[in-house]
Design an enzyme around this catalytic site. Structure first.
Site, PDB file in Angstrom:
ATOM      1  N   HIS A  41      -7.336  -1.155  -9.659  1.00 45.30           N
ATOM      2  CA  HIS A  41      -6.791  -0.485  -8.571  1.00 45.30           C
ATOM      3  C   HIS A  41      -7.233   0.878  -8.460  1.00 45.30           C
ATOM      4  O   HIS A  41      -7.528   1.427  -7.303  1.00 45.30           O
ATOM      5  CB  HIS A  41      -5.188  -0.218  -8.722  1.00 45.30           C
ATOM      6  CG  HIS A  41      -4.516  -1.549  -8.751  1.00 45.30           C
ATOM      7  ND1 HIS A  41      -3.500  -2.072  -9.712  1.00 45.30           N
ATOM      8  CD2 HIS A  41      -4.685  -2.773  -8.130  1.00 45.30           C
ATOM      9  CE1 HIS A  41      -2.935  -3.038  -9.575  1.00 45.30           C
ATOM     10  NE2 HIS A  41      -3.442  -3.512  -8.241  1.00 45.30           N
TER      11      HIS A  41
ATOM     12  N   LYS B 290      12.958  -9.970  -4.126  1.00 43.97           N
ATOM     13  CA  LYS B 290      11.993 -10.386  -5.220  1.00 43.97           C
ATOM     14  C   LYS B 290      12.484  -9.764  -6.197  1.00 43.97           C
ATOM     15  O   LYS B 290      12.381  -8.474  -6.737  1.00 43.97           O
ATOM     16  CB  LYS B 290      10.667 -10.151  -4.898  1.00 43.97           C
ATOM     17  CG  LYS B 290      10.092 -11.222  -3.808  1.00 43.97           C
ATOM     18  CD  LYS B 290       8.547 -10.993  -3.802  1.00 43.97           C
ATOM     19  CE  LYS B 290       7.968 -11.976  -2.812  1.00 43.97           C
ATOM     20  NZ  LYS B 290       6.740 -11.789  -2.485  1.00 43.97           N
TER      21      LYS B 290
ATOM     22  N   ARG C 208     -11.591  -9.505  -6.391  1.00 46.19           N
ATOM     23  CA  ARG C 208     -12.296  -9.901  -7.729  1.00 46.19           C
ATOM     24  C   ARG C 208     -12.984 -10.980  -7.887  1.00 46.19           C
ATOM     25  O   ARG C 208     -13.919 -11.136  -8.555  1.00 46.19           O
ATOM     26  CB  ARG C 208     -11.104  -9.544  -8.792  1.00 46.19           C
ATOM     27  CG  ARG C 208     -10.613  -8.536  -9.132  1.00 46.19           C
ATOM     28  CD  ARG C 208      -9.153  -8.599  -9.861  1.00 46.19           C
ATOM     29  NE  ARG C 208      -8.194  -9.501  -8.902  1.00 46.19           N
ATOM     30  CZ  ARG C 208      -6.981  -9.751  -9.310  1.00 46.19           C
ATOM     31  NH1 ARG C 208      -6.584  -8.925 -10.664  1.00 46.19           N
ATOM     32  NH2 ARG C 208      -5.993 -10.496  -8.364  1.00 46.19           N
TER      33      ARG C 208
ATOM     34  N   SER D 295      -2.351  -7.016 -13.082  1.00 52.37           N
ATOM     35  CA  SER D 295      -1.506  -6.671 -13.528  1.00 52.37           C
ATOM     36  C   SER D 295      -0.739  -7.492 -14.205  1.00 52.37           C
ATOM     37  O   SER D 295       0.078  -7.243 -15.248  1.00 52.37           O
ATOM     38  CB  SER D 295      -0.370  -5.966 -12.455  1.00 52.37           C
ATOM     39  OG  SER D 295      -0.962  -5.070 -11.759  1.00 52.37           O
TER      40      SER D 295
END
Ligand code: PNS
Length: 164
Positions: free
Chosen positions: A17, A41, A91, A129
């Site tokens: 990031h 969430k 990616r 992450s």
């Protein structure tokens, strides 16, 4: 003046990031890193204030970079902050499939917005992450994968949960 937004969960921010933030900040006049706040969430390890604090700490010396949080649709947020460019990192092809769909939908929801993609640097192309959290949960060293602020927060979190 081009105002770009780099949106994401950043749970937590990792070196991939940061690489995108640095490179995007060299292209656009103003870059807002927008951390998704989604109260429905509970999938996040860190709440939105913690995720924002990590990003703020890491980008504090980067010129033209701001940090904000947003809820609801990204297309509406772009209107609110008068930004015209979305920045996304790519990616792999698997990212592209998801991102292509979102780019089309965001453009339909807000025709003034263009999505731009920056290829993640090769050295960070395997970092996510999710994997960082998995490694940190088992007490392994993540200092090659995340900036110091994220590393400290992960250590603090898992020491607390493992102790409790
Ligand atoms: O880091 P992530 O989780 O891959 O980021 C995804 C994010 C935050 C960019 C995406 O979920 C998003 O834009 N959410 C806001 C809600 C929205 O606008 N959804 C419709 C997208 S077409």
């Amino acid at each position: 003046m081009v105002h770009a937004v780099y949106p994401g969960s950043f749970d937590p921010l990792h070196n991939g990031h940061l690489d995108i933030i640095r490179r995007a900040s060299r292209i656009y006049d103003r870059l807002t890193v927008a951390v998704l706040h989604n109260p429905l969430k509970d999938r996040y390890l860190f709440d939105v204030d913690e995720r924002v604090a990590i990003v703020r700490d890491v980008v504090k010396n980067l010129h033209g970079v701001e940090v904000d949080s947003f809820g609801g649709l990204l297309a509406d947020y772009m209107r609110r902050v008068e930004a015209t460019v979305i920045v996304k990192g790519l990616r792999a092809i698997s990212d592209f499939e998801v991102e292509l769909q979102m780019a089309h939908l965001n453009r339909q929801l807000n025709p003034n917005v263009e999505t731009t993609f920056i290829m993640t640097a090769t050295r960070w192309s395997y970092v996510s992450s999710t994997r960082v959290k998995e490694i940190a949960r088992y007490g392994a060293d993540v200092s090659k994968l995340v900036p110091g602020a994220a590393k400290r927060k992960l250590r603090e979190h898992f020491e607390r949960t493992l102790a409790g």
